[in-house]
Scaffold this active site. Structure first.
Site, PDB file in Angstrom:
ATOM      1  N   TYR A  40       9.745   3.499  -8.166  1.00  0.00           N
ATOM      2  CA  TYR A  40       9.145   3.678  -6.838  1.00  0.00           C
ATOM      3  C   TYR A  40      10.123   4.342  -5.885  1.00  0.00           C
ATOM      4  O   TYR A  40       9.795   5.332  -5.213  1.00  0.00           O
ATOM      5  CB  TYR A  40       8.706   2.316  -6.296  1.00  0.00           C
ATOM      6  CG  TYR A  40       8.054   2.386  -4.937  1.00  0.00           C
ATOM      7  CD1 TYR A  40       6.713   2.729  -4.817  1.00  0.00           C
ATOM      8  CD2 TYR A  40       8.777   2.102  -3.773  1.00  0.00           C
ATOM      9  CE1 TYR A  40       6.104   2.792  -3.566  1.00  0.00           C
ATOM     10  CE2 TYR A  40       8.182   2.164  -2.531  1.00  0.00           C
ATOM     11  CZ  TYR A  40       6.839   2.516  -2.428  1.00  0.00           C
ATOM     12  OH  TYR A  40       6.243   2.586  -1.192  1.00  0.00           O
ATOM     13  N   THR A  55      -0.105  -5.793   2.587  1.00  0.00           N
ATOM     14  CA  THR A  55      -1.140  -5.067   1.849  1.00  0.00           C
ATOM     15  C   THR A  55      -1.100  -5.565   0.408  1.00  0.00           C
ATOM     16  O   THR A  55      -0.270  -6.408   0.055  1.00  0.00           O
ATOM     17  CB  THR A  55      -0.869  -3.548   1.851  1.00  0.00           C
ATOM     18  OG1 THR A  55       0.385  -3.296   1.198  1.00  0.00           O
ATOM     19  CG2 THR A  55      -0.825  -2.983   3.262  1.00  0.00           C
ATOM     20  N   ASP A  89      -9.642  11.548  -6.357  1.00  0.00           N
ATOM     21  CA  ASP A  89      -8.701  10.933  -7.281  1.00  0.00           C
ATOM     22  C   ASP A  89      -7.477  11.833  -7.286  1.00  0.00           C
ATOM     23  O   ASP A  89      -7.542  12.982  -7.744  1.00  0.00           O
ATOM     24  CB  ASP A  89      -9.313  10.852  -8.675  1.00  0.00           C
ATOM     25  CG  ASP A  89      -8.388  10.206  -9.697  1.00  0.00           C
ATOM     26  OD1 ASP A  89      -7.178  10.070  -9.418  1.00  0.00           O
ATOM     27  OD2 ASP A  89      -8.869   9.847 -10.784  1.00  0.00           O
ATOM     28  N   ASN A 126      -1.337   9.482   1.812  1.00  0.00           N
ATOM     29  CA  ASN A 126      -1.139   8.039   1.918  1.00  0.00           C
ATOM     30  C   ASN A 126      -1.170   7.316   0.573  1.00  0.00           C
ATOM     31  O   ASN A 126      -0.502   6.297   0.397  1.00  0.00           O
ATOM     32  CB  ASN A 126      -2.225   7.470   2.850  1.00  0.00           C
ATOM     33  CG  ASN A 126      -2.259   5.960   2.844  1.00  0.00           C
ATOM     34  OD1 ASN A 126      -1.467   5.299   3.512  1.00  0.00           O
ATOM     35  ND2 ASN A 126      -3.190   5.385   2.091  1.00  0.00           N
ATOM     36  N   LYS A 177      10.067   8.212  -3.915  1.00  0.00           N
ATOM     37  CA  LYS A 177      10.115   8.396  -2.466  1.00  0.00           C
ATOM     38  C   LYS A 177      11.292   9.276  -2.049  1.00  0.00           C
ATOM     39  O   LYS A 177      11.202  10.015  -1.058  1.00  0.00           O
ATOM     40  CB  LYS A 177      10.162   7.037  -1.760  1.00  0.00           C
ATOM     41  CG  LYS A 177       8.911   6.183  -1.985  1.00  0.00           C
ATOM     42  CD  LYS A 177       7.626   6.908  -1.606  1.00  0.00           C
ATOM     43  CE  LYS A 177       6.399   6.029  -1.767  1.00  0.00           C
ATOM     44  NZ  LYS A 177       5.143   6.726  -1.423  1.00  0.00           N
TER      45      LYS A 177
END
Length: 245
Positions: free
Chosen positions: A168, A203, A62, A89, A172
């Site tokens: 998000y 995905t 986790d 990932n 990044k």
């Protein structure tokens, strides 16, 4: 086979791009450690991989639990003595893809996104660095996104100019900064550090609207995980091409 006997840990490897990356690396002879928040899901993924001839083992990881970092490191040290490849990932997206969310994203969403997409990567990598230093050719791959390119965000007409998913995207950007800084810190070692943009892939996160299939979405991570000695470090890549920061 050049990559045989290497050991790779992939976070969030029980599904999606992580699992496909595990499959492709495993087919090159790499031993795969399937990092999964829920161990049972990791075991299921490892069993699928073993069914196609991959040496795969599940590890509970986790990324929000530092105790799991320590336990994973101790297990890897005991069973393998080193780690050759770390693929960060695992990631989260809590916002809707599409319109600019800067004015509507809550501080809670920002913090939750940063916890997984940035702070967890730094924390886990720091714990595993001693094992990566024992590798003859350590490779760290940070799963970023073209949405982390400030250059493209600021360029009218770019492919992402109108796609500003605030929390998000910002994580990044931070992750890309970490890649540059870590690569510089390790420049006199055998470890290479790079950011990967997998592409917009079908995905759970990418949705069925994405144009790319999983098999292609994993290719950049696999390429960066298996770079030769003269390969790049401190870069941002998609399918062999450098992306602007």
């Amino acid at each position: 086979m050049a990559d045989a006997n290497k050991v790779a840990l992939i976070t969030g490897a029980n599904k999606g791009i992580g699992l496909e990356t595990a499959r492709q690396l495993g087919k090159l002879g790499v031993t795969i450690l399937v990092g999964s928040r829920v161990l049972a899901r990791g075991e299921e993924a490892a069993e699928v991989l073993r069914g196609i001839g991959v040496d795969a083992r599940a590890v509970k990881l986790d990324v929000l639990d530092p105790a799991d970092y320590k336990a994973a490191a101790e297990w890897i040290e005991q069973d393998f003595g080193r780690l050759d490849i770390l693929i960060n990932n695992a990631g989260v997206l809590f916002e809707q893809l599409g319109a600019n969310s800067t004015l509507t994203t809550s501080e809670e969403t920002l913090r939750k996104t940063f916890d997984t997409n940035f702070f967890a990567v730094v924390g886990l990598t720091n714990v595993l660095l001693p094992l990566l230093r024992k590798s003859e050719a350590g490779r760290i791959v940070n799963l970023s996104s073209i949405l982390g390119s400030l250059t493209l965000h600021a360029t009218p007409g770019s492919p992402i100019y109108d796609a500003k998913v605030f929390a998000y995207d910002t994580t990044k950007v931070a992750l890309n900064s970490y890649t540059v800084h870590l690569a510089h810190a390790l420049k006199n070692t055998n470890i290479k550090v790079n950011s990967a943009h997998p592409g917009w892939v079908k995905t759970d996160m990418g949705t069925d609207a994405a144009p790319m299939q999983l098999v292609d979405g994993a290719k950049t991570s696999v390429e960066l995980a298996t770079l030769p000695k003269n390969g790049p470090t401190g870069g941002f890549f998609h399918m062999g091409e450098a992306l602007p920061w």
